[in-house]
Design a protein around this motif. Structure first.
Motif, short mmCIF file in Angstrom:
data_model
loop_
_atom_site.label_atom_id
_atom_site.label_comp_id
_atom_site.label_asym_id
_atom_site.label_seq_id
_atom_site.Cartn_x
_atom_site.Cartn_y
_atom_site.Cartn_z
N THR A 80 66.08 18.63 71.74
CA THR A 80 67.49 18.83 72.08
C THR A 80 67.85 20.31 72.21
OG1 THR A 80 68.08 18.74 69.72
CG2 THR A 80 68.18 16.68 70.97
N ASN A 81 66.84 21.17 72.05
CA ASN A 81 67.08 22.60 72.16
C ASN A 81 66.98 23.04 73.63
OD1 ASN A 81 67.55 25.27 71.38
ND2 ASN A 81 65.37 25.67 71.02
N PRO A 104 69.53 23.40 77.51
CA PRO A 104 70.90 23.47 78.03
C PRO A 104 71.52 22.08 78.19
CG PRO A 104 69.47 24.96 79.24
CD PRO A 104 68.58 24.15 78.36
N GLU A 105 72.82 21.97 78.01
CA GLU A 105 73.53 20.69 78.07
C GLU A 105 73.32 19.98 79.41
OE1 GLU A 105 75.14 18.95 75.77
OE2 GLU A 105 74.46 20.45 74.31
N GLU A 106 73.26 20.74 80.47
CA GLU A 106 73.08 20.13 81.81
C GLU A 106 71.74 19.39 81.90
OE1 GLU A 106 72.65 21.40 86.54
OE2 GLU A 106 73.02 22.94 85.02
N LEU A 120 69.92 18.23 79.35
CA LEU A 120 69.97 17.07 78.46
C LEU A 120 70.75 15.92 79.10
CD1 LEU A 120 70.65 18.86 75.04
CD2 LEU A 120 68.49 17.87 75.84
N ALA A 121 71.82 16.26 79.80
CA ALA A 121 72.62 15.23 80.47
C ALA A 121 71.82 14.59 81.61
CB ALA A 121 73.91 15.84 81.01
N ASN A 122 71.07 15.40 82.34
CA ASN A 122 70.25 14.87 83.45
C ASN A 122 69.18 13.92 82.93
OD1 ASN A 122 71.71 16.40 85.27
ND2 ASN A 122 70.23 18.08 85.32
N ARG A 123 68.52 14.31 81.85
CA ARG A 123 67.49 13.45 81.27
C ARG A 123 68.09 12.17 80.70
NH1 ARG A 123 63.25 17.34 77.89
NH2 ARG A 123 62.71 18.74 79.61
N LYS A 124 69.26 12.30 80.11
CA LYS A 124 69.94 11.12 79.55
C LYS A 124 70.30 10.12 80.64
CE LYS A 124 73.93 9.79 76.71
NZ LYS A 124 75.13 10.28 75.99
#
Length: 242
Positions: free
Chosen positions: A191-192, A194-196, A198-202
């Motif tokens: 989770t370390n 960038p938010e973008e 992490l959102a794409n992978r999610k």
């Protein structure tokens, strides 16, 4: 004095000359040089041939199918048909994406969901003949990176795909690493990032799981269809253009 019988002929000649002068004005040299004749230009309209895709209806779940025959909504970057991969060698004779029919149905359903959001699936690898697994093992005989061909992998069963997402305009979505990056940065539980990213992978993981796929913790790009886990390892080979 001209004979009388020539007078009628003379009058007719004068009459014709007068008519020609009225209907066809004489052009001087300048006018002759500047006259242009306009012609209509006919532009041929290209004929767009409608592509008719096949249907998966009625096919046995274990039938091998070519994804491109059933939809034009996917993108492809089949790395093992090039040297642009972690092996640094080409191991496929030509780039094709085959899976079992059951896997293809799940991929079509998942891709339909992605397209509603403005994305589509891009394939890095699909079904892999067991003979190719042996080639890969010979180059990199390390089970951390390549499944032992004696046992085979779900890729060899036609139930696994390596994928990412791209926009409908063809822009690849940022997943944080390239395909086949073997390191913690590619882990799902890292989770370390960038938010973008992490959102794409999610988005990728959540949608694929919704349609029966499961992921590998260390590879954000790899998805197995649960229903194909017990399928047999295969060595089906597709034909390449000559």
């Amino acid at each position: 004095m001209k004979p009388k019988h020539l007078l009628p002929l003379l009058l007719v000649s004068l009459s014709i000359a007068c008519k020609e002068n009225k209907t066809t004005p004489k052009l001087n040299d300048v006018q002759k040089d500047t006259i242009t004749i306009k012609q209509d230009t006919v532009v041929a309209t290209p004929v767009v041939k409608e592509i008719k895709y096949k249907s998966l209806t009625g096919l046995a779940d274990t039938t091998f199918v070519r994804i491109a025959d059933f939809s034009g909504d996917f993108a492809y970057d089949l790395r093992y048909a090039t040297a642009n991969n972690f092996l640094k060698e080409k191991v496929y004779n030509c780039p094709e994406c085959y899976t079992r029919a059951k896997t293809a149905k799940a991929l079509l359903a998942a891709n339909a969901d992605f397209m509603k959001l403005g994305y589509r699936i891009k394939f890095f690898d699909c079904y892999r003949p067991n003979s190719v697994q042996y080639k890969m093992w010979k180059i990199v005989p390390n089970p951390q990176y390549v499944a032992n061909p004696k046992k085979g992998s779900i890729h060899n069963k036609g139930g696994a795909v390596d994928i990412t997402l791209e926009t409908l305009d063809g822009v690849e979505v940022d997943m944080g690493t390239d395909f086949d990056f073997f390191g913690k940065k590619a882990y799902h539980d890292n989770t370390n990032l960038p938010e973008e990213i992490l959102a794409n992978r999610k988005l990728l993981k959540g949608t694929m799981e919704k349609h029966g796929f499961w992921s590998i913790r260390t590879e954000w790009w790899h998805y197995n269809l649960s229903a194909m886990s017990n399928a047999k390892v295969a060595n089906f080979k597709w034909d390449c253009p000559e």
